[in-house]
Scaffold this motif. Structure first.
Motif, PDB file in Angstrom:
ATOM      1  N   ASP A 158      -7.409  -3.359  21.092  1.00  0.00           N
ATOM      2  CA  ASP A 158      -7.857  -3.699  19.741  1.00  0.00           C
ATOM      3  C   ASP A 158      -9.366  -3.566  19.559  1.00  0.00           C
ATOM      4  O   ASP A 158     -10.150  -3.944  20.438  1.00  0.00           O
ATOM      5  N   PHE A 159      -9.738  -3.044  18.399  1.00  0.00           N
ATOM      6  CA  PHE A 159     -11.150  -2.975  18.033  1.00  0.00           C
ATOM      7  C   PHE A 159     -11.262  -3.190  16.518  1.00  0.00           C
ATOM      8  O   PHE A 159     -11.597  -2.281  15.757  1.00  0.00           O
ATOM      9  N   PRO A 160     -10.938  -4.413  16.047  1.00  0.00           N
ATOM     10  CA  PRO A 160     -10.962  -4.674  14.607  1.00  0.00           C
ATOM     11  C   PRO A 160     -12.379  -4.690  14.033  1.00  0.00           C
ATOM     12  O   PRO A 160     -13.242  -5.415  14.531  1.00  0.00           O
ATOM     13  N   LEU A 161     -12.597  -3.895  13.014  1.00  0.00           N
ATOM     14  CA  LEU A 161     -13.896  -3.845  12.343  1.00  0.00           C
ATOM     15  C   LEU A 161     -13.868  -4.852  11.195  1.00  0.00           C
ATOM     16  O   LEU A 161     -13.723  -4.496  10.022  1.00  0.00           O
ATOM     17  N   SER A 162     -14.019  -6.105  11.534  1.00  0.00           N
ATOM     18  CA  SER A 162     -13.762  -7.192  10.593  1.00  0.00           C
ATOM     19  C   SER A 162     -14.699  -7.198   9.394  1.00  0.00           C
ATOM     20  O   SER A 162     -14.328  -7.690   8.321  1.00  0.00           O
ATOM     21  N   SER A 163     -15.896  -6.664   9.530  1.00  0.00           N
ATOM     22  CA  SER A 163     -16.849  -6.706   8.415  1.00  0.00           C
ATOM     23  C   SER A 163     -16.419  -5.798   7.271  1.00  0.00           C
ATOM     24  O   SER A 163     -16.804  -6.022   6.123  1.00  0.00           O
ATOM     25  N   ILE A 164     -15.625  -4.784   7.559  1.00  0.00           N
ATOM     26  CA  ILE A 164     -15.155  -3.887   6.508  1.00  0.00           C
ATOM     27  C   ILE A 164     -13.635  -3.911   6.361  1.00  0.00           C
ATOM     28  O   ILE A 164     -13.102  -3.411   5.367  1.00  0.00           O
ATOM     29  N   HIS A 165     -12.938  -4.468   7.361  1.00  0.00           N
ATOM     30  CA  HIS A 165     -11.479  -4.596   7.324  1.00  0.00           C
ATOM     31  C   HIS A 165     -11.114  -6.063   7.583  1.00  0.00           C
ATOM     32  O   HIS A 165     -10.798  -6.443   8.705  1.00  0.00           O
ATOM     33  N   PRO A 166     -11.148  -6.888   6.542  1.00  0.00           N
ATOM     34  CA  PRO A 166     -11.001  -8.341   6.729  1.00  0.00           C
ATOM     35  C   PRO A 166      -9.660  -8.798   7.294  1.00  0.00           C
ATOM     36  O   PRO A 166      -9.570  -9.898   7.837  1.00  0.00           O
ATOM     37  N   MET A 167      -8.613  -7.972   7.195  1.00  0.00           N
ATOM     38  CA  MET A 167      -7.304  -8.369   7.723  1.00  0.00           C
ATOM     39  C   MET A 167      -7.024  -7.764   9.097  1.00  0.00           C
ATOM     40  O   MET A 167      -5.976  -8.023   9.696  1.00  0.00           O
ATOM     41  N   ALA A 168      -7.941  -6.973   9.626  1.00  0.00           N
ATOM     42  CA  ALA A 168      -7.690  -6.240  10.870  1.00  0.00           C
ATOM     43  C   ALA A 168      -7.462  -7.162  12.064  1.00  0.00           C
ATOM     44  O   ALA A 168      -6.590  -6.899  12.903  1.00  0.00           O
ATOM     45  N   GLU A 169      -8.232  -8.224  12.155  1.00  0.00           N
ATOM     46  CA  GLU A 169      -8.083  -9.119  13.313  1.00  0.00           C
ATOM     47  C   GLU A 169      -6.743  -9.852  13.264  1.00  0.00           C
ATOM     48  O   GLU A 169      -6.060  -9.996  14.283  1.00  0.00           O
ATOM     49  N   SER A 170      -6.339 -10.296  12.072  1.00  0.00           N
ATOM     50  CA  SER A 170      -5.048 -10.972  11.944  1.00  0.00           C
ATOM     51  C   SER A 170      -3.908 -10.035  12.320  1.00  0.00           C
ATOM     52  O   SER A 170      -2.946 -10.436  12.978  1.00  0.00           O
ATOM     53  N   ALA A 171      -4.022  -8.780  11.912  1.00  0.00           N
ATOM     54  CA  ALA A 171      -2.992  -7.797  12.251  1.00  0.00           C
ATOM     55  C   ALA A 171      -2.937  -7.564  13.751  1.00  0.00           C
ATOM     56  O   ALA A 171      -1.856  -7.426  14.332  1.00  0.00           O
ATOM     57  N   ALA A 172      -4.111  -7.512  14.392  1.00  0.00           N
ATOM     58  CA  ALA A 172      -4.166  -7.322  15.840  1.00  0.00           C
ATOM     59  C   ALA A 172      -3.502  -8.492  16.562  1.00  0.00           C
ATOM     60  O   ALA A 172      -2.727  -8.304  17.515  1.00  0.00           O
ATOM     61  N   GLU A 173      -3.785  -9.710  16.104  1.00  0.00           N
ATOM     62  CA  GLU A 173      -3.162 -10.891  16.707  1.00  0.00           C
ATOM     63  C   GLU A 173      -1.652 -10.880  16.471  1.00  0.00           C
ATOM     64  O   GLU A 173      -0.873 -11.254  17.359  1.00  0.00           O
ATOM     65  N   ALA A 174      -1.237 -10.445  15.289  1.00  0.00           N
ATOM     66  CA  ALA A 174       0.191 -10.384  14.972  1.00  0.00           C
ATOM     67  C   ALA A 174       0.913  -9.409  15.896  1.00  0.00           C
ATOM     68  O   ALA A 174       2.024  -9.683  16.370  1.00  0.00           O
ATOM     69  N   ALA A 175       0.289  -8.272  16.167  1.00  0.00           N
ATOM     70  CA  ALA A 175       0.904  -7.285  17.063  1.00  0.00           C
ATOM     71  C   ALA A 175       1.037  -7.842  18.479  1.00  0.00           C
ATOM     72  O   ALA A 175       2.035  -7.583  19.172  1.00  0.00           O
ATOM     73  N   GLU A 176       0.048  -8.628  18.904  1.00  0.00           N
ATOM     74  CA  GLU A 176       0.132  -9.266  20.217  1.00  0.00           C
ATOM     75  C   GLU A 176       1.289 -10.278  20.236  1.00  0.00           C
ATOM     76  O   GLU A 176       2.003 -10.407  21.250  1.00  0.00           O
ATOM     77  N   CYS A 177       1.474 -10.986  19.124  1.00  0.00           N
ATOM     78  CA  CYS A 177       2.589 -11.932  19.037  1.00  0.00           C
ATOM     79  C   CYS A 177       3.925 -11.197  19.097  1.00  0.00           C
ATOM     80  O   CYS A 177       4.891 -11.685  19.711  1.00  0.00           O
ATOM     81  N   ALA A 178       3.987 -10.039  18.487  1.00  0.00           N
ATOM     82  CA  ALA A 178       5.209  -9.228  18.552  1.00  0.00           C
ATOM     83  C   ALA A 178       5.462  -8.756  19.975  1.00  0.00           C
ATOM     84  O   ALA A 178       6.615  -8.652  20.418  1.00  0.00           O
ATOM     85  N   ASP A 179       4.388  -8.501  20.702  1.00  0.00           N
ATOM     86  CA  ASP A 179       4.515  -8.063  22.095  1.00  0.00           C
ATOM     87  C   ASP A 179       5.160  -9.151  22.952  1.00  0.00           C
ATOM     88  O   ASP A 179       5.863  -8.842  23.932  1.00  0.00           O
ATOM     89  N   ASP A 180       4.952 -10.416  22.590  1.00  0.00           N
ATOM     90  CA  ASP A 180       5.584 -11.525  23.316  1.00  0.00           C
ATOM     91  C   ASP A 180       7.102 -11.389  23.325  1.00  0.00           C
ATOM     92  O   ASP A 180       7.768 -11.844  24.263  1.00  0.00           O
ATOM     93  N   GLN A 181       7.632 -10.765  22.275  1.00  0.00           N
ATOM     94  CA  GLN A 181       9.081 -10.614  22.160  1.00  0.00           C
ATOM     95  C   GLN A 181       9.521  -9.161  22.361  1.00  0.00           C
ATOM     96  O   GLN A 181      10.612  -8.770  21.960  1.00  0.00           O
ATOM     97  N   GLY A 182       8.651  -8.397  23.033  1.00  0.00           N
ATOM     98  CA  GLY A 182       9.005  -7.032  23.411  1.00  0.00           C
ATOM     99  C   GLY A 182       9.062  -6.029  22.279  1.00  0.00           C
ATOM    100  O   GLY A 182       9.726  -4.992  22.391  1.00  0.00           O
ATOM    101  N   LYS A 183       8.327  -6.300  21.180  1.00  0.00           N
ATOM    102  CA  LYS A 183       8.399  -5.414  20.017  1.00  0.00           C
ATOM    103  C   LYS A 183       7.023  -4.895  19.579  1.00  0.00           C
ATOM    104  O   LYS A 183       6.813  -4.600  18.406  1.00  0.00           O
ATOM    105  N   PHE A 184       6.110  -4.759  20.534  1.00  0.00           N
ATOM    106  CA  PHE A 184       4.760  -4.344  20.136  1.00  0.00           C
ATOM    107  C   PHE A 184       4.763  -2.996  19.438  1.00  0.00           C
ATOM    108  O   PHE A 184       4.189  -2.844  18.352  1.00  0.00           O
ATOM    109  N   TRP A 185       5.346  -1.988  20.054  1.00  0.00           N
ATOM    110  CA  TRP A 185       5.232  -0.633  19.517  1.00  0.00           C
ATOM    111  C   TRP A 185       5.963  -0.484  18.188  1.00  0.00           C
ATOM    112  O   TRP A 185       5.509   0.244  17.294  1.00  0.00           O
ATOM    113  N   GLU A 186       7.083  -1.197  18.045  1.00  0.00           N
ATOM    114  CA  GLU A 186       7.784  -1.167  16.761  1.00  0.00           C
ATOM    115  C   GLU A 186       6.923  -1.817  15.665  1.00  0.00           C
ATOM    116  O   GLU A 186       6.832  -1.301  14.540  1.00  0.00           O
ATOM    117  N   TYR A 187       6.278  -2.925  16.030  1.00  0.00           N
ATOM    118  CA  TYR A 187       5.422  -3.626  15.063  1.00  0.00           C
ATOM    119  C   TYR A 187       4.173  -2.801  14.772  1.00  0.00           C
ATOM    120  O   TYR A 187       3.725  -2.716  13.620  1.00  0.00           O
TER     121      TYR A 187
END
Length: 250
Positions: free
Chosen positions: A132-161
């Motif tokens: 992950d490399f979220p550019l938060s100053s210009i993409h305010p939702m990027a960090e939340s999306a990155a964290e969400a993808a990590e949460c999906a990875d907990d259940q084996g669905k990272f690439w689908e997410y």
């Protein structure tokens, strides 16, 4: 006399309108040229002196550390324990630093990634790691999306997410967390996903990726290290093909 004065006023008004019209035509022309250049060079760069061509860069010191100059040779970049595809013993390692809200990262996913996967990842020649490399100053939702993808990875669905985030980038960029949670439900993830996202469980993990990328010289997204060699921007498949083949032959 009154007729003469009225004529002079009218002439002045016409001259003023002409000047404004000409000025806007010039400004519009300049903006059109800048837009064309941005498309050709894969986007805009932001620096202290204004806007230049190139990939999107983040100079907001409150959100990411200052990156050093772009590396000119191979860089030792850690894959960490981030999501990966391909043979662990593949001769070529590609590490991508990406931002789910970045339009050029989406372009890479839609136009280039599948060809790399078919020709190199699925054939055992390349191991591909996403960081992950979220550019938060210009993409305010990027960090939340990155964290969400990590949460999906907990259940084996990272690439689908991961794929859903890029496919629906314009939607969740506006609607935020409710959409991020709905995508998880659509993929069959359970309520632990919502708990994970709400608790910011992976905030530190995302921050570590960002710091590692900056230390390696990443200044914009997407950025790729192919056996340590930086390839910057949403380059066409042929550029990746050439870099991978060079890595395979060395």
């Amino acid at each position: 006399m009154e007729d003469t004065q009225e004529t002079q006023k009218s002439e002045g008004k016409v001259s003023l309108e002409f000047t404004k019209t000409t000025l806007w035509q010039i400004i519009s022309g300049v903006l059109a040229v800048v837009l064309v250049v941005s498309i050709i060079t894969n986007g805009f760069s932001f620096n202290g002196n204004g806007v230049t061509g190139g990939t999107v860069r983040n100079n907001d010191q409150g959100n990411s550390p200052q990156a050093p100059s772009l590396p000119t040779g191979p860089v030792d970049v850690s894959a960490d324990d981030d999501p990966a595809l391909g043979d662990k013993n593949a001769p070529v390692l590609i590490i991508e630093f990406s931002d789910f809200q970045c339009p050029f990262c989406s372009r890479f996913r839609e136009q280039t990634f599948d060809q790399i996967k078919t020709n190199y990842i699925d054939t055992g020649k390349v191991r591909f790691v996403y960081r992950d490399f979220p550019l938060s100053s210009i993409h305010p939702m990027a960090e939340s999306a990155a964290e969400a993808a990590e949460c999906a990875d907990d259940q084996g669905k990272f690439w689908e997410y991961h794929d859903v985030l890029f496919q629906k980038q314009q939607e969740w960029s506006v609607t935020g967390a409710p959409s991020l949670k709905q995508y998880a439900k659509d993929l069959g993830l359970d309520s632990k996903f919502d708990d994970c996202l709400d608790s910011s469980k992976y905030q530190k993990e995302v921050s570590n990726d960002l710091n590692d990328g900056a230390a390696a010289g990443v200044q914009g997204t997407p950025a790729f290290f192919i056996n340590g060699q930086l390839v910057s921007g949403a380059q066409p498949y042929t550029a990746f093909q050439a870099a991978i083949e060079q890595a395979l032959s060395s």
